[in-house]
Design a protein around this motif. Structure first.
Motif, PDB file in Angstrom:
ATOM      1  N   PHE B   3       0.835  -1.198   0.000  1.00 35.57           N
ATOM      2  CA  PHE B   3       0.000   0.000   0.000  1.00 35.57           C
ATOM      3  C   PHE B   3       0.872   1.252   0.000  1.00 35.57           C
ATOM      4  O   PHE B   3       2.054   1.211   0.376  1.00 35.57           O
ATOM      5  N   VAL B   4       0.268   2.311  -0.447  1.00 36.61           N
ATOM      6  CA  VAL B   4       0.918   3.624  -0.402  1.00 36.61           C
ATOM      7  C   VAL B   4       0.043   4.504   0.491  1.00 36.61           C
ATOM      8  O   VAL B   4      -1.185   4.518   0.333  1.00 36.61           O
ATOM      9  N   ASP B   5       0.652   5.207   1.426  1.00 38.09           N
ATOM     10  CA  ASP B   5      -0.149   5.969   2.386  1.00 38.09           C
ATOM     11  C   ASP B   5       0.686   7.146   2.919  1.00 38.09           C
ATOM     12  O   ASP B   5       1.916   7.135   2.863  1.00 38.09           O
ATOM     13  N   ASP B   6      -0.001   8.131   3.450  1.00 34.70           N
ATOM     14  CA  ASP B   6       0.685   9.204   4.181  1.00 34.70           C
ATOM     15  C   ASP B   6       1.030   8.682   5.569  1.00 34.70           C
ATOM     16  O   ASP B   6       0.281   7.886   6.137  1.00 34.70           O
ATOM     17  N   ALA B   7       2.147   9.151   6.106  1.00 33.90           N
ATOM     18  CA  ALA B   7       2.556   8.614   7.414  1.00 33.90           C
ATOM     19  C   ALA B   7       3.411   9.625   8.166  1.00 33.90           C
ATOM     20  O   ALA B   7       3.987  10.537   7.577  1.00 33.90           O
ATOM     21  N   PHE B   8       3.445   9.438   9.480  1.00 34.42           N
ATOM     22  CA  PHE B   8       4.403  10.143  10.334  1.00 34.42           C
ATOM     23  C   PHE B   8       5.362   9.107  10.919  1.00 34.42           C
ATOM     24  O   PHE B   8       4.942   7.998  11.282  1.00 34.42           O
ATOM     25  N   VAL B   9       6.613   9.481  11.017  1.00 39.95           N
ATOM     26  CA  VAL B   9       7.593   8.619  11.687  1.00 39.95           C
ATOM     27  C   VAL B   9       7.396   8.778  13.196  1.00 39.95           C
ATOM     28  O   VAL B   9       7.341   9.897  13.709  1.00 39.95           O
ATOM     29  N   LEU B  10       7.255   7.648  13.887  1.00 39.53           N
ATOM     30  CA  LEU B  10       7.143   7.695  15.349  1.00 39.53           C
ATOM     31  C   LEU B  10       8.466   7.373  16.019  1.00 39.53           C
ATOM     32  O   LEU B  10       8.812   7.948  17.055  1.00 39.53           O
ATOM     33  N   ALA B  11       9.192   6.424  15.466  1.00 40.01           N
ATOM     34  CA  ALA B  11      10.479   6.040  16.053  1.00 40.01           C
ATOM     35  C   ALA B  11      11.279   5.296  15.001  1.00 40.01           C
ATOM     36  O   ALA B  11      10.713   4.749  14.048  1.00 40.01           O
ATOM     37  N   ALA B  12      12.586   5.284  15.165  1.00 39.93           N
ATOM     38  CA  ALA B  12      13.450   4.541  14.248  1.00 39.93           C
ATOM     39  C   ALA B  12      14.658   4.047  15.020  1.00 39.93           C
ATOM     40  O   ALA B  12      15.169   4.746  15.890  1.00 39.93           O
ATOM     41  N   ARG B  13      15.061   2.836  14.735  1.00 40.22           N
ATOM     42  CA  ARG B  13      16.295   2.340  15.331  1.00 40.22           C
ATOM     43  C   ARG B  13      17.093   1.586  14.272  1.00 40.22           C
ATOM     44  O   ARG B  13      16.508   0.971  13.361  1.00 40.22           O
ATOM     45  N   ALA B  14      18.411   1.665  14.402  1.00 36.83           N
ATOM     46  CA  ALA B  14      19.285   1.046  13.408  1.00 36.83           C
ATOM     47  C   ALA B  14      19.069  -0.460  13.405  1.00 36.83           C
ATOM     48  O   ALA B  14      18.821  -1.081  14.434  1.00 36.83           O
ATOM     49  N   PRO B  50      11.378  11.383  14.916  1.00 33.65           N
ATOM     50  CA  PRO B  50       9.973  11.404  15.340  1.00 33.65           C
ATOM     51  C   PRO B  50       9.287  12.671  14.842  1.00 33.65           C
ATOM     52  O   PRO B  50       9.841  13.767  14.955  1.00 33.65           O
ATOM     53  N   GLY B  51       8.115  12.491  14.270  1.00 31.28           N
ATOM     54  CA  GLY B  51       7.360  13.647  13.789  1.00 31.28           C
ATOM     55  C   GLY B  51       7.582  13.965  12.328  1.00 31.28           C
ATOM     56  O   GLY B  51       6.873  14.814  11.777  1.00 31.28           O
ATOM     57  N   ALA B  52       8.547  13.297  11.674  1.00 30.09           N
ATOM     58  CA  ALA B  52       8.790  13.558  10.250  1.00 30.09           C
ATOM     59  C   ALA B  52       7.626  12.977   9.439  1.00 30.09           C
ATOM     60  O   ALA B  52       7.097  11.921   9.756  1.00 30.09           O
ATOM     61  N   PRO B  78      10.412  17.723  11.869  1.00 29.65           N
ATOM     62  CA  PRO B  78      10.709  18.348  13.157  1.00 29.65           C
ATOM     63  C   PRO B  78      11.795  19.429  13.072  1.00 29.65           C
ATOM     64  O   PRO B  78      11.952  20.199  14.012  1.00 29.65           O
ATOM     65  N   ALA B  79      12.523  19.482  11.954  1.00 27.47           N
ATOM     66  CA  ALA B  79      13.568  20.500  11.816  1.00 27.47           C
ATOM     67  C   ALA B  79      13.005  21.912  11.988  1.00 27.47           C
ATOM     68  O   ALA B  79      13.701  22.827  12.430  1.00 27.47           O
ATOM     69  N   GLU B  80      11.741  22.050  11.667  1.00 28.28           N
ATOM     70  CA  GLU B  80      11.076  23.349  11.781  1.00 28.28           C
ATOM     71  C   GLU B  80      11.098  23.859  13.227  1.00 28.28           C
ATOM     72  O   GLU B  80      11.030  25.064  13.474  1.00 28.28           O
ATOM     73  N   HIS B  81      11.193  22.931  14.179  1.00 30.94           N
ATOM     74  CA  HIS B  81      11.081  23.314  15.588  1.00 30.94           C
ATOM     75  C   HIS B  81      12.389  23.128  16.360  1.00 30.94           C
ATOM     76  O   HIS B  81      12.368  23.081  17.589  1.00 30.94           O
ATOM     77  N   PHE B  82      13.494  23.018  15.643  1.00 34.10           N
ATOM     78  CA  PHE B  82      14.775  22.783  16.316  1.00 34.10           C
ATOM     79  C   PHE B  82      15.141  23.909  17.280  1.00 34.10           C
ATOM     80  O   PHE B  82      15.917  23.708  18.206  1.00 34.10           O
ATOM     81  N   ASP B  83      14.606  25.095  17.060  1.00 32.34           N
ATOM     82  CA  ASP B  83      14.957  26.206  17.952  1.00 32.34           C
ATOM     83  C   ASP B  83      14.013  26.313  19.147  1.00 32.34           C
ATOM     84  O   ASP B  83      14.153  27.224  19.959  1.00 32.34           O
ATOM     85  N   ASP B  84      13.064  25.420  19.234  1.00 35.91           N
ATOM     86  CA  ASP B  84      12.053  25.501  20.286  1.00 35.91           C
ATOM     87  C   ASP B  84      12.126  24.241  21.158  1.00 35.91           C
ATOM     88  O   ASP B  84      11.630  23.174  20.775  1.00 35.91           O
ATOM     89  N   ALA B  85      12.742  24.368  22.330  1.00 33.34           N
ATOM     90  CA  ALA B  85      12.969  23.197  23.185  1.00 33.34           C
ATOM     91  C   ALA B  85      11.655  22.542  23.614  1.00 33.34           C
ATOM     92  O   ALA B  85      11.548  21.315  23.660  1.00 33.34           O
ATOM     93  N   LEU B  86      10.659  23.376  23.915  1.00 33.77           N
ATOM     94  CA  LEU B  86       9.380  22.822  24.373  1.00 33.77           C
ATOM     95  C   LEU B  86       8.694  22.034  23.257  1.00 33.77           C
ATOM     96  O   LEU B  86       8.146  20.958  23.499  1.00 33.77           O
TER      97      LEU B  86
END
Lengths: 200, 243
Positions: B3-14, B50-52, B78-86
């Protein structure tokens, strides 16, 4: 798995496969290369590993690895002791040294805060960093941490912790890499670069 | 299956030599884990945060197999919010709560929409903590444990609802709840109406409310604590005087 290999070879493959970037298949190729070139590779590697295990230690000042403690960088009087560059791991310190763009001293955190993995401040070398930053003569702490959620979360946390140390706290710039073509960059990097633009 | 779908990344591990196991919240298919070839590479690793947001193509030879995915990044992530710690703490907490609460391979379009609304709200520092509470309330609803805030559980009154029963998740009016107020959970007005003004203490009350039910109905039965990322978020919000 190489079912016909003896237990010694299996053990070698098993240990090699634990190295970063090596899976079982690459580990088997590496083991075979070592065993085929016993004199040129295997024995010198074995000696080098033994020597490294015996002599390399963690610098008590910065957390880097060296055969001396304090490490060569911390002990070098030509280094600018007023600047401390904070990096995640020793690999990042080596990258900075390769670039030759920094002549101050380092502090290796030993990881990043990770809410998802449950890595908290106590697991990192944050206390020693705050102590070092408060020492007389230190004027700037540069947070050279990854441009990831965990990296930037750690950077913000450190900036807060260092707020009372009386030093300037800076972060590395983010944007277009050298040789980077805009067409190939991700949206996040382009947006960061746009926000961080400067007069030509 | 494919399937092809829109998604958000929640977590990733090597995983392995250059791959990664990525947990995704997809729009129409729910939470999926997949192997992403090259996920550990320089090109893809920075994106697997997370959040991508991405368009995912998922393939598995047979149902139940882990499957593999290819991802096409969408937007800044999430790069959009790199300057916002909260906001970074909020993104990590939202991803951790969604990853921990949602079952695998069960469609929950409401959870995706709630996550999408929350990621859009991170650009507005004054309101996103309240949106985070609504996101968690939405997750509870999506999983069958929705709060019933339509009327008072005791009297049927629809006005002046200020408490929630910690046992049933039903609203309780001020008058009916008065004798039991020490045992009831506070109900912030913004959960009743999106137009309600956000007062001091509302976000804290909302997070206590959703945290209680997430723990009681979702994480507790799975023998898991609430994700550390959520606890960190509360700490950061408290330090910033935003609870």
């Amino acid at each position: 798995m190489a079912a016909s290999a003896g237990p010694e070879i299996e053990r070698l493959i098993g240990l090699l496969s634990k190295l970063p970037g090596l899976g079982p298949r690459s580990a088997r190729r590496a083991a075979l290369a070592l065993l085929k070139r016993r004199e040129q590779l295997l024995l010198p590697l074995s000696d080098a590993l033994s020597e490294a295990a015996a002599r390399v230690k963690t610098c008590q000042v910065c957390g880097s690895l060296d055969t001396q403690d304090p490490c060569a960088i911390c002990a070098d009087p030509a280094r600018d002791g007023t600047l401390i560059c904070v990096v995640e791991e020793v690999g990042a310190l080596w990258a900075m040294e390769r670039a030759g763009a920094f002549r101050g001293r380092y502090h290796v955190l030993g990881g990043l805060l990770s809410a998802l993995d449950g890595v908290g401040p106590d697991a990192l070398r944050i206390g020693p960093l705050v102590s070092r930053a408060a020492e007389e003569g230190v004027r700037e702490v540069i947070l050279a941490l990854p441009a990831t959620v965990d990296g930037q979360t750690t950077a913000h946390y450190l900036a807060d912790r260092l707020a009372g140390a009386g030093v300037s706290v800076t972060m590395l710039a983010r944007g277009v890499p050298v040789g980077g073509e805009l067409d190939w960059l991700d949206d996040g990097t382009i947006a960061q670069a746009m926000r961080a633009r400067r007069p030509a | 299956m494919e399937f092809v779908d829109d998604a958000f990344v929640l977590a990733a591990r090597a995983h392995g030599e250059s791959g990664a196991i990525v947990e995704l919240l997809t729009a129409a298919h729910g939470k999926y884990a997949a192997h992403v070839a090259g996920g550990g590479s320089r090109r893809l690793r920075p994106f697997l945060q997370p959040g991508a947001r991405a368009v995912v193509t998922f393939r598995a030879r047979v149902e139940g197999q882990l499957g593999s995915a290819s991802l096409e990044p969408v937007g800044q992530g999430p790069a959009e919010h790199f300057d916002d710690a909260l906001a970074l703490a909020g993104i990590a907490a939202a991803a951790a709560v969604a990853a921990g609460a949602l079952p695998e391979r069960e469609p929950h379009p409401g959870a995706y929409l709630a996550f999408e609304a929350l990621t859009a709200a991170f650009a507005h520092p004054e309101i996103w903590p309240a949106v985070f509470v609504r996101f968690e309330a939405g997750l509870l609803q999506e999983l069958g444990f929705g709060l019933d805030l339509s009327k008072c559980a005791a009297t049927g009154a629809v006005d002046d609802l200020v408490y929630v029963s910690p046992r049933t998740g039903r609203a309780v009016s001020r008058d009916a709840g008065e004798p039991y107020k020490d045992r009831l959970l506070g109900l912030p007005p913004f959960l009743l109406s999106a137009q309600a003004r956000l007062e001091a203490g509302d976000v804290g009350a909302g997070l206590a409310l959703t945290g209680h039910f997430l723990e009681a109905f979702i994480f507790g039965p799975l023998n898991r604590p609430l994700p550390p990322a959520r606890i960190w978020l509360l700490d950061r919000l408290r330090e910033a005087g935003r609870l």
